[in-house]
Design a protein around this motif. Structure first.
Motif, PDB file in Angstrom:
ATOM      1  N   LEU A 103       5.166  38.335  47.712  1.00 58.30           N
ATOM      2  CA  LEU A 103       4.118  39.129  47.545  1.00 58.30           C
ATOM      3  C   LEU A 103       4.490  39.869  45.990  1.00 58.30           C
ATOM      4  CD1 LEU A 103       1.701  41.035  48.360  1.00 58.30           C
ATOM      5  CD2 LEU A 103       3.546  42.590  49.073  1.00 58.30           C
ATOM      6  N   ASP A 104       3.667  39.397  45.096  1.00 60.28           N
ATOM      7  CA  ASP A 104       3.498  39.820  43.749  1.00 60.28           C
ATOM      8  C   ASP A 104       2.729  41.143  43.614  1.00 60.28           C
ATOM      9  OD1 ASP A 104       3.295  40.216  40.981  1.00 60.28           O
ATOM     10  OD2 ASP A 104       3.177  38.145  40.596  1.00 60.28           O
ATOM     11  N   ARG A 105       3.479  42.320  43.213  1.00 61.80           N
ATOM     12  CA  ARG A 105       2.848  43.539  43.400  1.00 61.80           C
ATOM     13  C   ARG A 105       3.082  44.029  41.703  1.00 61.80           C
ATOM     14  NH1 ARG A 105       5.298  47.641  47.421  1.00 61.80           N
ATOM     15  NH2 ARG A 105       7.204  47.382  45.781  1.00 61.80           N
ATOM     16  N   SER A 106       3.113  43.117  40.907  1.00 61.08           N
ATOM     17  CA  SER A 106       3.461  43.547  39.569  1.00 61.08           C
ATOM     18  C   SER A 106       2.112  43.991  38.926  1.00 61.08           C
ATOM     19  CB  SER A 106       4.203  42.494  38.732  1.00 61.08           C
ATOM     20  OG  SER A 106       3.314  41.291  38.880  1.00 61.08           O
ATOM     21  N   GLY A 107       0.946  43.540  39.323  1.00 56.98           N
ATOM     22  CA  GLY A 107      -0.081  44.021  38.551  1.00 56.98           C
ATOM     23  C   GLY A 107      -1.230  45.203  39.462  1.00 56.98           C
TER      24      GLY A 107
END
Length: 288
Positions: A103-107
C-alpha cells in the motif's frame, strides 16, 4: 510412478495432502472479513520472508541504505499457512492472494501495488534508483526482471514443490523440474560470466528479483537441494550470490518478516535482532 493416472472428463477438487493442502482451493476471493494493521510510514508492506517477499524488503533496505529516507516502510507478516492472505483486507490489496502486497500512501491518494516485480519496478521508478532511464540498459534490466518472474514458478511451484513439499515423491516431476531449474541456473551463469550483475556492471532490480530465489537454492534450500542439483558447478552464479549476500541491505532485508523479525517498523528494530545474535548466521552466508 507406480500408478497410471487417467484424467476424468471433468476435473473435480480432491484432497491432495501435502504442506499446502489446508489452504489451496480452486477459487479466489476473501474467506474472512478482517482488516490489515496499518503503521505510520508512507509504505505499508504485507509479506513473508519467502523469496518473493525478500525481494521487496531488500529493495526497501537498499533505498534506505542509499539515503532515500522517504522510503521508510512498515512490514507486516502475513502468515500464509494460517490463511491470512485470504483476509478481506489483504484481498483488497492483492486479488490473487499472494504475498507481497504494498500500500503506497506517499501521495495524496493511496493505492495498491501487487506482484513482486511490479513492486520493484514501481519503487525503482518512484525513487529513480536501480533501474536505468535509457535504453538499452533499461530494456536489458526489464528483460532480466521479467525473466526472473517467468522462471520462478519452475523453481518454486515446480522443483521445490515436488522435491520438498509433495506428499509423495515421483521421479517424473522431480526430473522434469530439476532439469528446468538447472537450465535456469545455466542461463544466469552464462550471463554472469560476461557481466558483474545480470543486466550489466551495476546492481539493478533484476538482481534483487533473482537473488532470493537463486541464492536460496545455492545455499541449500529445499533440504539441501544444492547437492542434488550440483549447484556448485555454476561458479559465476556463486560469485554473484556471495557478493549480494554481503551487502548490508541484503542482510537486513533477508531478516524482515521472518521468525527473527516478524514485523519491521524502523531501523531500530534491527538492534533487537543484533542483541539476540540473530544477524550472524545471515552475515556468514557470503563465506559459505
Amino acid at each position: 510412478m507406480s500408478d497410471v493416472y487417467t484424467p476424468p472428463e471433468v476435473w473435480q477438487p480432491a484432497t491432495s495432502g501435502g504442506k499446502f493442502s489446508g489452504i489451496n482451493r480452486p477459487t479466489a476471493g476473501a474467506r474472512e472479513t478482517r482488516e490489515l494493521p496499518v503503521g505510520e510510514h508512507p509504505f505499508q508492506l504485507y509479506s513473508l520472508g519467502t523469496p518473493n517477499g525478500v525481494k521487496v524488503t531488500i529493495m526497501f533496505e537498499e533505498l534506505l541504505e542509499a539515503g532515500y529516507s522517504d522510503a521508510e516502510y512498515d512490514a507486516w507478516m502475513i502468515k500464509i499457512f494460517e490463511g491470512e492472505q485470504f483476509w478481506s483486507g489483504f484481498v483488497d490489496l492483492n486479488p490473487n492472494s499472494k504475498i507481497p502486497a504494498l500500500l503506497d500512501r506517499s501521495g495524496d491518494t493511496p493505492f495498491r501495488v501487487f506482484e513482486s516485480g511490479a513492486i520493484l519496478q514501481h519503487l525503482a521508478e518512484k525513487f529513480d534508483y536501480l533501474l536505468p532511464k535509457a535504453n538499452p540498459a533499461r530494456a536489458e534490466t526489464l528483460s532480466w526482471l521479467n525473466w526472473q518472474m517467468g522462471t520462478a514458478p519452475f523453481i518454486g511451484g515446480g522443483f521445490g514443490h515436488f522435491y520438498e513439499y509433495a506428499p509423495e515423491k515421483y521421479e517424473y516431476p522431480i526430473n522434469r523440474y530439476a532439469m528446468e531449474t538447472k537450465r535456469i541456473f545455466d542461463v544466469a551463469n552464462n550471463q554472469l560470466a560476461k557481466t558483474r550483475y545480470l543486466a550489466g556492471d551495476e546492481l539493478t532490480i533484476a538482481d534483487i528479483a533473482a537473488y532470493p530465489w537463486l541464492g536460496n537454492l545455492y545455499h541449500g534450500a529445499y533440504s539441501g537441494s544444492d547437492r542434488f542439483l550440483s549447484l556448485h558447478e555454476y561458479e559465476h552464479v556463486g560469485r554473484w550470490v556471495k557478493e549480494i549476500d554481503a551487502r548490508p541491505a541484503a542482510i537486513r532485508g533477508r531478516l524482515v518478516n521472518t521468525q527473527a523479525m516478524p514485523e519491521r517498523h524502523s531501523a531500530a528494530d534491527f538492534d533487537a535482532v543484533e542483541d539476540r545474535n540473530l544477524f550472524e548466521p545471515v552475515r556468514k552466508r557470503a563465506d559459505a
